[in-house]
Design a protein around this motif. Structure first.
Motif, short mmCIF file in Angstrom:
data_model
loop_
_atom_site.label_atom_id
_atom_site.label_comp_id
_atom_site.label_asym_id
_atom_site.label_seq_id
_atom_site.Cartn_x
_atom_site.Cartn_y
_atom_site.Cartn_z
N ARG A 150 -19.52 -1.58 -6.02
CA ARG A 150 -18.50 -1.31 -5.01
C ARG A 150 -18.89 -2.01 -3.70
NH1 ARG A 150 -16.85 4.68 -2.91
NH2 ARG A 150 -18.76 4.48 -1.73
N SER B 101 -13.67 -2.10 -2.19
CA SER B 101 -13.31 -2.86 -3.38
C SER B 101 -14.25 -2.46 -4.50
CB SER B 101 -13.43 -4.36 -3.12
OG SER B 101 -13.30 -5.08 -4.33
N ASN B 102 -13.70 -2.09 -5.63
CA ASN B 102 -14.53 -1.68 -6.77
C ASN B 102 -14.88 -2.83 -7.69
OD1 ASN B 102 -14.76 1.09 -6.11
ND2 ASN B 102 -12.67 1.39 -6.80
N LYS B 103 -14.42 -4.02 -7.39
CA LYS B 103 -14.65 -5.15 -8.29
C LYS B 103 -15.47 -6.25 -7.64
CE LYS B 103 -10.47 -4.31 -10.91
NZ LYS B 103 -9.20 -4.82 -11.35
N GLU B 104 -14.92 -6.88 -6.61
CA GLU B 104 -15.55 -8.03 -5.98
C GLU B 104 -15.58 -7.85 -4.48
OE1 GLU B 104 -14.48 -12.08 -7.35
OE2 GLU B 104 -12.97 -11.03 -8.54
N SER C 259 -3.98 3.41 -0.65
CA SER C 259 -4.30 2.61 -1.83
C SER C 259 -3.50 1.32 -1.75
CB SER C 259 -3.89 3.34 -3.10
OG SER C 259 -4.58 4.55 -3.20
N CYS D 132 0.82 -1.21 0.00
CA CYS D 132 0.00 0.00 0.00
C CYS D 132 0.86 1.26 0.00
CB CYS D 132 -0.88 0.05 1.25
SG CYS D 132 -1.87 -1.43 1.54
N ASN E 122 -3.27 -2.05 -4.07
CA ASN E 122 -3.65 -2.89 -5.21
C ASN E 122 -5.07 -2.57 -5.67
OD1 ASN E 122 -1.99 -4.65 -3.09
ND2 ASN E 122 -1.20 -5.09 -5.12
N ASP E 123 -5.97 -3.54 -5.58
CA ASP E 123 -7.35 -3.37 -6.01
C ASP E 123 -8.25 -2.82 -4.91
OD1 ASP E 123 -6.73 -4.39 -8.53
OD2 ASP E 123 -7.09 -6.45 -7.87
N PHE E 124 -7.70 -2.44 -3.79
CA PHE E 124 -8.49 -1.99 -2.66
C PHE E 124 -8.04 -0.62 -2.19
CE2 PHE E 124 -7.96 -6.63 -2.40
CZ PHE E 124 -9.28 -7.01 -2.53
N ASN E 125 -8.96 0.12 -1.59
CA ASN E 125 -8.64 1.33 -0.84
C ASN E 125 -8.99 1.04 0.60
OD1 ASN E 125 -7.78 3.05 -2.97
ND2 ASN E 125 -9.89 3.22 -3.61
#
Length: 132
Positions: A91, A107-110, A32, A13, A34-37
């Motif tokens: 989200r 998470s904006n994906k899963e 931030s 991060c 990877n794929d997460f905030n």
């Protein structure tokens, strides 16, 4: 980079910002990963982090080792909400309570819980460690 080993999640991060919380002597760190905030509450007197610093976030069902240069706590996964509004797509917001201090994983994906096979009310350890 994201590693996962035996229910230990490790995220690389960068701290984006540190802002004043709404309670006295409380700050909120936004990072931030990877794929997460991730954002988490921290008491000012124990805050050891600065903006743009590179860190690793650890989430584990097992107790983690730590030093004075780390922020660690334990608590429970409280909930995960799905925000399907048109602005946010699909989200997911996962909330962890470290006995009062909150950790929010976006998470904006899963679903974070589905990806890592975690459940609401799982007891977890959360650490943010400085890169060495």
């Amino acid at each position: 980079m994201m590693e996962s080993k035996a229910q230990e999640i490790i995220l690389s991060c960068e701290i984006n910002s540190i802002e004043r919380g709404s309670l006295k002597n409380l700050s909120i760190i936004h990072m931030s990963c990877n794929d997460f905030n991730i954002s988490f509450d921290i008491i000012d007197s124990i805050n050891i982090f600065s903006q743009k610093e590179k860190v690793k976030a650890f989430i584990s069902k097992n107790r983690l080792s730590y030093t004075n240069d780390d922020f660690c706590g334990h608590g429970y996964i409280v909930t995960e909400l799905k925000d399907s509004s048109s602005n946010n797509g699909n989200r997911y917001i996962t909330i962890i309570s470290l006995f009062g201090l909150l950790v929010k994983i976006i998470s904006n994906k899963e679903s974070f819980l589905k990806i890592h096979q975690l459940n609401v009310m799982d007891h977890i350890y959360f650490c943010v460690k400085k890169n060495t």
